[in-house]
Design an enzyme around this catalytic site. Structure first.
Site: not given
Length: 217
Positions: A41, A110, A139
């Protein structure tokens, strides 16, 4: 058609916690400790850099039988020869990712709440990343934490393997498994550990113990 993947310890390599140049080394250390899947990511690097990163991680893990999955970008996953892609609710729809990557690719999606369950098509998606189950600082734009009880309620509505995401570490990983998760996704619990291999190994011990106690492993 579900592609069978061992999702028990899904380690996410995130540029927010690990310099991209160290992704391959961290991936190898995590897998040495028992990590069963690796996700890349990196929302800042260029497309060319991301392809090179994914290829470097795949080369480092060659022969380990651990899938390398790219976050968000199906096109880059294809270019790098990665094993699949993980999509958010606002990313490329799963039907297009499947068309790009083919039937053998791993596609995760997700889900953060009940309202998003309808977007999960088992004909296209192989597993769901559900959460955050616990509060997370990894996040900044993460949805509110579900908590184990609500996580368990949503998980029962999903007829796919489910990976718990968000705020998971040594102290609560067993709780996530007991709530119905087939595996857990971790970032800081491995990336920020003094010994990533030992951290991954300790997490796997807890995952396997909780799985046995739940009668699911």
């Amino acid at each position: 058609m579900s592609r069978r993947v061992d999702l028990r310890l899904y380690v996410v390599l995130d540029e927010a916690t690990t310099p991209p140049a160290a992704f391959a080394e961290l991936a190898e250390a995590a897998v040495a400790g028992g990590a069963t899947a690796i996700q890349l990511r990196d929302k800042r690097s260029s497309a060319r850099s991301l392809i090179a990163l994914a290829q470097a991680v795949r080369a480092r893990l060659h022969g380990r039988n651990v899938p390398v999955i790219v976050n968000d970008r199906a096109d880059l996953a294809l270019a790098a020869g990665a094993d699949g892609v993980h999509l958010g609710q606002d990313d490329l729809p799963a039907e297009y990712a499947r068309a790009i990557l083919g039937e053998d690719a791993i596609i995760g999606l997700s889900v953060t709440c009940e309202a998003e369950i309808g977007a999960v098509d088992p004909a296209l998606v192989d597993h769901v990343g559900l959460g955050p189950i616990f509060p997370t600082g990894t996040k900044p734009d993460a949805a509110p934490a579900l908590g184990p009880e609500r996580f368990a309620t949503i998980r029962r509505q999903l007829d796919l393997p489910v990976v718990a995401i968000g705020g998971i570490g040594q102290g609560n990983v067993a709780e996530a498994i007991r709530a119905g998760a087939d595996g857990v996704a971790v970032v800081s619990a491995v990336a920020r550990a003094a010994d990533p291999t030992a951290a991954a190994r300790a997490l796997m011990i807890e995952i396997e113990r909780a799985g046995r106690e739940s009668g699911r492993q």
